[in-house]
Each structure stands twice: as C-alpha cells, then as structure tokens.
Design an enzyme around this catalytic site. Structure first.
Site, mmCIF file in Angstrom:
data_model
loop_
_atom_site.group_PDB
_atom_site.id
_atom_site.type_symbol
_atom_site.label_atom_id
_atom_site.label_comp_id
_atom_site.label_asym_id
_atom_site.label_seq_id
_atom_site.Cartn_x
_atom_site.Cartn_y
_atom_site.Cartn_z
ATOM 1 N N SER A 51 -5.266 -5.639 -7.250
ATOM 2 C CA SER A 51 -5.301 -4.877 -7.383
ATOM 3 C C SER A 51 -3.386 -5.917 -7.357
ATOM 4 C CB SER A 51 -4.507 -3.897 -6.976
ATOM 5 O OG SER A 51 -5.705 -2.414 -7.282
ATOM 6 N N ALA A 52 -3.259 -7.136 -6.820
ATOM 7 C CA ALA A 52 -2.505 -7.954 -6.849
ATOM 8 C C ALA A 52 -1.335 -6.926 -5.833
ATOM 9 C CB ALA A 52 -1.814 -8.265 -8.292
ATOM 10 N N HIS B 198 0.105 -5.296 0.529
ATOM 11 C CA HIS B 198 0.183 -3.649 0.952
ATOM 12 C C HIS B 198 0.230 -3.636 2.857
ATOM 13 C CE1 HIS B 198 -3.671 -1.953 -1.518
ATOM 14 N NE2 HIS B 198 -3.753 -3.076 -1.347
#
Ligand SMILES: Cc1cc2nc3c(=O)[nH]c(=O)nc-3n(C[C@H](O)[C@H](O)[C@H](O)COP(=O)(O)OP(=O)(O)OC[C@H]3O[C@@H](n4cnc5c(N)ncnc54)[C@H](O)[C@@H]3O)c2cc1C
Ligand SMILES: Cc1cc2nc3c(=O)[nH]c(=O)nc-3n(C[C@H](O)[C@H](O)[C@H](O)COP(=O)(O)OP(=O)(O)OC[C@H]3O[C@@H](n4cnc5c(N)ncnc54)[C@H](O)[C@@H]3O)c2cc1C
Lengths: 412, 481
Positions: free
Chosen positions: B47-48, B51
């Site tokens: 998802s690139a 986080h």
C-alpha cells in the site's frame, strides 16, 4: 525564456494536422507551424502499411504512408514550416504552447491553436482483465508498430481480443508473418470494426471471429501461456460453465481508442463524456476560445479520409477567428437522441453550416436518421444498413436553422 | 567462487536496507536476489503507506520498530531522495462499536509511542478529506505515503555506492557449512562462499531458514488485490483513508500515491501459491463495492491498472506469529535470521536492518567504513522541473529534450540513466520503477517500444533478450523475417 509569436500552431503532424495546415495556407494564413513529436510527419499512418486508404478522398486505394505522403508533399510544396522530434508538453488557456526538443525548450504565443494529436489505445488496465501480468500482452497498435516499424515479431500463437479495425488488420498481418492466430474474440454480438476488414482480414484467411465472447483470465507468470475465454450473455456478463482455455503466447488487444486529452485538459478545454474528446462547435472551436480540434483527438474515426476532410473544414473557422470575426455565440445544443451514441458538433451557432458526424448505437437496417429542432425536421437520412463502426455525416442547411432551440438527432 | 564476509539473501526493501547498513562497516558484502530486479515481490506490491505504529500489539518489535521507522523517515527520504509525504491518515468509523474500537486503537497507539493521535469529529474529518463518507475518525498525523520502488532501489543503490555487490538472478538453492566454519551458498547460477549469512528472503524466508538448519517456522499466504486509479481523482484524496481495523487485518482502504494516483485495496484472500500474483474478477468487484462506502469516487473510467501483493501469514511452534523475528542463534553461528517481516515491513525496514546488523556487529566487531556516504540521488525528473530548469536541463544534455513517455513526460536522458543504473537490470519493469515510464494512462502504449529499442542498443541485447519483468518473460519472439 524566448517566446515566439505565431498565428497558428498545429499540434500533431498526422493526417489531421497536415490537412489543416494545407487548408489554412490556401486560405491565406502563412504564419503557421506544425509541431510533431516523431522524426517524420504522417502520424499513425506511418505504421499502416496495408492499403485501403483514400477511397473516399482520392477514389484510389493507397497504403497509409502513401496517403500521408500526398499531404506531406502539399505541405512541402507550400513551404509550410514544421518541426519534428518536438513534443508539446504544455498548453495554456491563453494559447501559450511549450515544447521539448533536443534544441531546447521552445515556447510560442499563438493566436490560434489546432489540436490534432490523434488518439491512444485502451489498455488492459482499463479493461481490468483478471489474471497474472506476464509479458506478451500488447495492444494492436503497439503490435503493429513493433512489426511494421521496428521489424520485431511479438509472438507465435496469438489470441486477439476485440474486433476493432486495427485488431482485424493485425490478425492478417500476424498470419502473413507466420504466426498462428487462434481467433478474434468480441464481447459484443456484432463486430466493432468495418465489415470490409472482417471480410479481407479474417474470412479471407480462415481466422474465426467469435462474437459474444471475451477473455476472462490471463495465464502465465512470466510470458503468456494461455487465456480463458468465456461466452457472455446479453448484459455482457460471462456465462458460468461456458469457459474455454486457449493456449497461446500472445494476447493482442483491440478494444478501442481514446482521444489524446492531456493537452486539451491543460488548456481547460471541456470534454464530452461520450466521444472522450473536446466539445466543439460547427467551426471545430473548443470551449477555450482560439483552440480548435479535428481528427482522432476530437473523436475516433474509422477512415482517415474523414479525418482529412474534417481538418480542412476546421481551417475556415480558424481563419474567421484570426480575423476577429467571432461568429455569434454558439448557443444551439446538438443532442444525441434515441439510437445515437454521439453527435458532433455538440453546439452550433445559428449562422453556421454544420456538418453533423454521428454513430449509431447498434447495427440496424432500413432506418432513418432524423435531425429535429423542436417540431421542425431539419434533415433526414434514409439508410438501408447502419453499423456503429461506420460514421454517418449529415450536412445541414443554415437557412433552415431558425430558432435557438436544441437540436436532436435520433434513429427512427 | 566469489567470497564475501556477508551474504544477504533477498534484495527487497529489508535486504537492501541491511546491505546499506552493513556498508557502514568495512565488510565485503554481497546480496543474492533471484529476480532481475530488487522490487518485484512484497516491496513492490504493497500500500506504500508509512505506518504510524498504533495498530500493533504493545511491546512487540513490530510496534517499536514501526514507530521508530515512521518518526525517522524524513531523514532517510532526504538522504536517498525518496518521494515521501507525511500526509497523515484517518481511520473512519460510523457506529458506537467503531468508536470503541478507535478508542482502543488510540490507547494502544499512545502506549506504543505513536505521536499526535486524536479522535476527530465529522466536521474536522470533512475538512481534512472532504470527499470521505464517515461520522468520525482516528487521525494519525505522522502517517504518510512514500514511493516504495524508489525507497528499495535507493537503499540498494546506496549500498552499491558504498561497496556492496548485487548478484541478480541468483536464486539460493542450498547452504552448507564447511569445515572451516564458512558457508557455501549455492544458487541457480554459481556458488558463493561467505563467513556470514543474513536471511532477508521475504516470502522465501522459511526455505532459507531451513537451509540454514533453523526449523519450526511455517508460512501461508494472503493475497491482496489493488486497483490503481488515474491521477484525475488524486485531488479528491489528500491522505490515506482506512476503515476501522479488525484485530487481524487493516481492511480495504484508499490511498493516494506520491505521484497523485489513488490505489484501492487490498482485500485478503487465503492462498497457497506464493508466486501467483494473478488477479481475480470477483476480488476487484468487491474492492470497488467495499471501498466505495468510504470514498465514493471509484469509477471504471479511472482504472488504469491492477496488481496483487502477497502477505505471508506466519506460524511458529506456538501458532500464529504476532511479531517480527530477528535472531542470531548460537547453535547456527554467523547467521542472522529474519522471519515474519510482513506489514509494516516497509515502514520498519531500516530499524529492522539496524537490529539485524547489530547482531552481526556485536559478534564480528568490524571496523567502520570511513568512506560511507549515506546519500543517493534519484534520476533527475524532467516532468518535475520548472520551465527554466527544463530549459537548462536540455541545454546541458539534449537528451532531456526527447520525450520518450508521453503520459509522464519521461525523457530519453532519464531512460538512459535508468538503463545504466548501478544495479544493472535489463527489464521493462526495471525502467518503469526507476523512471515512471509506462506507468501512466497508456501503460506503455507509446513508450514501451522506444525503451525496448534503447535497451537493445545500450546493452547490446538481441531482440529476444529483452525481458518484461522476470526471467523467461521475453517480450519478443524474434525479427520479422
Ligand atoms: C493504430 C491505428 C491504426 C489505424 N489504422 C487505420 C486504417 O487502417 N485505415 C484508416 O482509414 N484509418 C486507420 N486508423 C484511423 C485513424 O483515424 C486515421 O487513420 C488517422 O491516422 C487519424 O489522424 P490524426 O491526424 O487525427 O491522428 P494521428 O495519425 O494519430 O496523428 C497525430 C499526430 O500527433 C502527434 N502528436 C501527438 N501528441 C503530440 C504532442 N504533444 N506534441 C507533438 N506531436 C504530437 C503524433 O505523434 C502523431 O503524429 C488507425 C488508427 C490507429 C490509432
Ligand atoms: C499487500 C501488502 C500490503 C502492504 N502494505 C504495507 C504498507 O502500507 N506499509 C508497510 O510498512 N508495509 C506494508 N506491507 C509490508 C511490506 O511490503 C513488507 O513487509 C516488506 O516489503 C518486506 O520486505 P522484504 O524485503 O522482506 O520482502 P520482499 O520485498 O519480498 O523481498 C524479499 C526478496 O527475497 C528474494 N528471495 C526470496 N527467496 C530467495 C531465494 N531463495 N534466493 C534469492 N532471493 C530470494 C525475493 O525475490 C525478494 O526480492 C505490505 C505488504 C503486502 C504484501
């Protein structure tokens, strides 16, 4: 940075741009420039080495390069300036054109701009075909250019998805080059390319056309190993249980063309959701004043002859604009009604002599295409046969256009 | 036989981060990668998202290393010239249960050290992301988005710059400890000898672990599908929008990319074949349906591509594994074994690498490499330059005046730079990840052939040697007669 003034900058040196340039020159506009990103003029025709071009325009069957040559010769005869290997990368609302070339970044301020950038092919991504993502999936135009311009063979055992003209032509071309074309699969119940091409490219070579079929999966982690074909129902949904696996090493997609819009969008040109090209009036002027469009950038043509003729008509509108003879507000909307996919122009002025170009939604026989304004019928064209693949044109008599009520075109 | 002090197995983001961190020391470093390029597996298919570290169990490596990776990312992005935006991110909820979950996530996040978390109301949510559907959200202001290709390639190129060597298309097939205590590493092409082995093989980590003699780990896979949307809708999504997470999975989200596209996904499909990145129709339909409840701007006309990534699901002797394992076992000397580096492995790659390298350094005590240079420049992009800069670029190098990729305005100069990259790859995908050519709406329709041509010319390849992505993915079957 240097900004050079130009009366007209034509973006794209394909048949549309070339025909517009010649017509403009003949109407007295000499301060013209054609900007082309390829090494040579001629547009997509350079890779179309088959014949059949020019039947309408020249009543002769020419190859693509031969057809293009005729216009290039006219351009050269008139000493119309053009630059190649120069890509326009920016176009503003006030007609500043910026291009990249090896000689530098070039900038012009134009009084009028002609958009003639052609179109691009729809891709696998746009279709969202499930499966893996191996090498060996090509759009038909890309396969055509590999074979015809780069002397490079794309595969040996080929499935073609979509019965667009370029796909049909490639079915023949690949066969002639020794590949085995397993078949052409079309999701619609009728072919989307010209009848002539189905005859000459498939039937003459014994290549099967499977209507109401589509590719529902691509197999192969590295190079294509095969595809799953499914029969589809009337809603175009795959019918469970009606799948076949076809081994092949290449999948060629011929699933439609989309006008090249990047620059049009930069210049805030309004687009039509049906043609995917700019909205124009009867002089081919877009919603951005001074910016005109013709050819495949405007709507996708099946025959190059119509491209050239459209671009020639555009020239007159450009000349009027340069003279400052702004025609009255183009205020009469032209609507695509029952049975019509789209109609061009989308808007006209009541003093204009519009050539309406349109396509029917589905194949039909013994129909009439009617142009109506309020209660009044402006024109009617009786047709024994109509196919979505074949563009229909109707020239309107401006004398008949009286009110500014919307016009509607429909099939009866 | 080539000899090394350390061989890193796997050249994804983790292996490359390890190679780079190792190159701070005076060591002879080799990286063995089975693919023709460094980002073809997990590191390219995610998802690139950078986080924030709030969703992981308290006290785990995952939580700690994620927060560490998140907070320090500006620095490495600057050093390696990686496109990165600290966009912030929202987890959007509607029901009272959602609110409870978000409060719990907030509590865990604070303990984990995630910075700046807060629950925001609908008004604030709409200010941040006007086009979103939802009543309230947990906002993580430190979360962000990055270019995972440039990050992985950047780490790898920087490692090479500092002396590491990459051996591409070398699949490790066996590892043997020799009498003298060194390891012989067998690959699909040749054998290598090394003092240390570091296992960073991602989806292949269990196999490598077993080759080293470390057993007890098992792995399944979860395939996640994504759809890539046109830049036309990018403006409608300023930051990643997630649903309320469940305990096992983040849910289908919509994520802007640093380039202005939007990705939709991933779902979570159990798979056993870890090499099949195939995409299924019903999964894609489901993505659209599910994500549209969060962000109702997913339309077919904007689809430009799809892809799938495979997350490993790990088991150890006790059952499902909850944490990253970074171990140097005394019974298998001179090895560092990495297991379970799933999400947030992209965010945590650098801290993970530092831990792994630390285990070696404590034992090996190598000298520092005084020539270490942490910086790397990515290929200068014509499209990102101002007109003045563009004019200057062309003046310096006329190849900047030749546009090869029309969608992304990538020039010949950039393509040539990519062809002559320090890792030395010869694939279309390699060009794509380095220059963004072929990534636009026409997906290579215009530029692929030009790039294939340049590859042949520059590398002296025969037409049949041009690869699409992996070995045996030849693009062409030969010449036309
Ligand atoms: C692959 C393909 C095959 C076809 N085959 C046939 C056929 O067999 N028979 C037939 O009758 N019709 C065929 N057509 C239909 C087509 O409608 C016409 O033949 C015609 O070529 C369209 O002319 P055009 O000038 O609008 O576009 P094009 O011929 O595409 O010309 C556009 C030109 O603009 C240039 N350009 C684009 N953007 C820029 C920019 N930013 N800066 C500078 N230059 C730019 C391009 O390089 C190109 O030269 C085919 C179309 C395609 C796409
Ligand atoms: C769907 C999905 C979404 C994700 N989203 C995020 C996110 O938003 N944020 C985040 O932080 N993380 C995310 N992750 C996690 C992150 O992508 C991974 O943790 C990270 O990329 C792992 O890097 P790696 O180097 O260990 O693995 P990989 O990139 O898979 O690299 C391992 C390498 O080892 C090579 N290899 C394997 N076996 C051998 C062998 N025998 N010989 C030689 N080479 C071998 C492989 O070819 C591969 O290149 C996501 C992961 C997935 C799958």
């Amino acid at each position: 940075m240097n900004t050079e003034k130009k009366q007209v900058v034509i973006i794209g040196g394909g048949p549309a741009g070339l025909a517009a340039a010649v017509a403009l020159h003949d109407l007295g506009v000499k301060d013209l420039l054609i900007v082309e990103r390829e090494k040579h003029l001629g547009g997509i025709l350079r890779q179309c080495i088959h014949d059949g071009f020019g039947l309408t325009r020249f009543k002769e069957s020419l190859s693509g390069p031969e057809y293009a040559r005729r216009f290039i010769d006219e351009v050269e005869k008139r000493n119309i300036s053009y630059i190649t290997e120069t890509t326009v990368i920016e176009l503003t609302e006030d007609r500043i054109v910026r291009a990249a070339s090896k000689k530098g970044l070039l900038t012009w301020q134009a009084d009028a701009v002609v958009l003639s950038m052609g179109c691009r092919e729809r891709t696998r991504g746009a279709l969202q075909i499930p499966g893996e993502r191996p090498g060996g999936v090509y759009t038909a135009g890309v396969a055509q250019s590999y074979i015809n311009l780069y002397n490079t063979m794309v595969g040996k055992k080929v499935v073609i998805l979509g019965s667009g003209d370029i796909g049909l032509i490639m079915a023949r071309r690949l066969t002639l080059e020794g590949a085995k074309v397993e078949g052409v699969y079309e999701i619609l119940p009728y072919p989307s390319g010209l009848e002539r091409n189905v005859e000459q490219c498939l039937n003459d070579f014994g290549i099967p056309l499977h209507l109401s079929h589509t590719v529902t999966k691509i197999h192969g982690g590295r190079r294509v190993e095969g595809v799953t074909i499914s029969q589809v129902d009337q809603e175009r949904n795959p019918i469970p249980g009606k799948e076949t696996y076809i081994p092949c090493d290449t999948l060629v997609l011929s699933v439609g063309l989309i006008p090249e819009n990047e620059l049009s969008k930069m210049a805030k040109v309004e687009l039509d959701s049906r043609t995917n090209g700019p909205r124009v009036d009867a002089s081919y002027q877009t919603s951005t004043p001074g910016i005109f469009a013709a050819g495949n950038v405007l709507h996708v043509h099946d025959l190059v002859d119509y491209v050239s003729m459209e671009a020639e008509r555009l020239a007159k509108g450009v000349v009027d604009h340069l003279k400052g003879a702004t025609s009255k507000e183009s205020c009469i909307p032209v609507l695509a009604g029952e049975g019509i996919t789209y109609v061009l122009p989308q808007q006209i002025g009541d003093d204009q002599e519009p050539l309406l170009s349109m396509r029917v939604q589905r194949p039909a026989e013994n129909i009439a295409v009617v142009v109506r304004q309020g209660e009044k019928e402006l024109a009617r064209l009786e047709l024994e046969e109509a196919l979505p693949a074949e563009m229909i044109q109707i020239l309107l008599d401006p004398e008949k256009i009286k009110s500014d009520q919307p016009m509607e075109v429909y099939v009866r | 036989m080539k000899k090394y002090d350390v061989l890193v197995i796997g050249g994804g983001v983790v292996g490359s981060a390890i190679a780079r961190e190792l190159s701070r020391y005076q060591l002879k470093i080799g990286v063995l990668e089975k693919n023709p390029d460094v980002c073809l597996e997990m590191s390219a298919r995610n998802s690139a998202v950078l986080h924030g570290g709030f969703a992981y169990e308290i006290g785990t490596n995952k939580a700690a290393l994620c927060v560490e990776g998140c907070m320090e990312f500006d620095e490495v992005a600057r050093e390696l010239d990686v496109p990165f935006i600290r966009t912030g991110k929202v987890l959007v909820g509607n029901t009272p249960e959602d609110m409870e979950s978000l409060k719990e996530t907030l509590r865990i996040g604070k303990i984990n050290g995630a910075v700046g978390l807060e629950i925001i109301d609908e008004k604030r949510l709409k200010e941040l992301v006007p086009a979103v559907e939802g009543s309230f959200a947990l906002l993580s202001p430190m979360s962000g988005i990055l270019d995972p290709f440039q990050y992985t390639i950047g780490l790898a190129e920087n490692a090479v710059k500092n002396g590491a060597r990459y051996h591409l298309m070398r699949e490790v097939t066996g590892i043997h400890r020799e009498e003298d205590g060194t390891y012989k590493v067998e690959t699909s092409k040749e054998d290598f000898r090394t003092k240390w082995v570091i296992n960073a093989a991602g989806l292949g980590a269990v196999k490598i672990s077993e080759m080293l003699g470390i057993t007890g780990y098992k792995m399944g896979g979860t395939r996640g599908h994504y759809i890539v949307l046109d830049k036309a809708v990018g403006d409608l999504l300023p930051m990643p929008v997630y649903p309320v997470p469940s305990t096992t999975y983040m849910g289908i989200h919509v994520t802007p990319t640093v380039e202005g596209n939007v990705t939709v996904g991933p779902d979570a499909d159990r798979v056993t074949d870890l090499a099949n990145y195939g995409v299924e129709q019903h999964n894609m339909d489901y993505l659209v349906e599910d994500a549209s409840t969060l962000w109702p701007h997913i339309h077919r006309k904007d689809f430009i591509r799809n892809y799938a990534g495979i997350q490993p699901t790990w088991l150890d002797r006790e059952g499902p594994m909850k944490d990253f394992v970074i171990e140097a076992r005394e019974d298998v000397p001179n090895t560092v074994n990495l297991i379970g580096i799933e999400s947030p492995g992209l965010t945590a790659a650098l801290p993970v690498a530092r831990r792994a390298v630390q285990l070696l350094v404590e034992r090996e005590k190598p000298e520092m490499n005084s020539n270490f240079d942490p910086t790397r420049k990515r290929i200068q992009r014509f499209a990102e330059a101002t007109p003045e800069e563009q004019a200057e670029l062309i003046r310096e190098n006329p190849d900047y005046g030749e546009i090869i990729c029309r969608c992304e305005s990538v020039t010949k100069a950039e393509v040539l730079d990519a062809i002559h990259n320090p890792l030395g790859v010869e694939t279309m995908i390699g060009m794509k990840y380095r220059t963004r050519s072929m990534m636009g709406r026409c997906q290579g329709g215009y530029c692929q052939m030009r790039i294939a041509q340049l590859l042949q010319e520059e590398k002296g390849l025969d037409v049949t040697q041009v690869l699409y992505a992996r070995e045996e993915s030849e693009l062409f079957s030969g010449r036309v007669r």
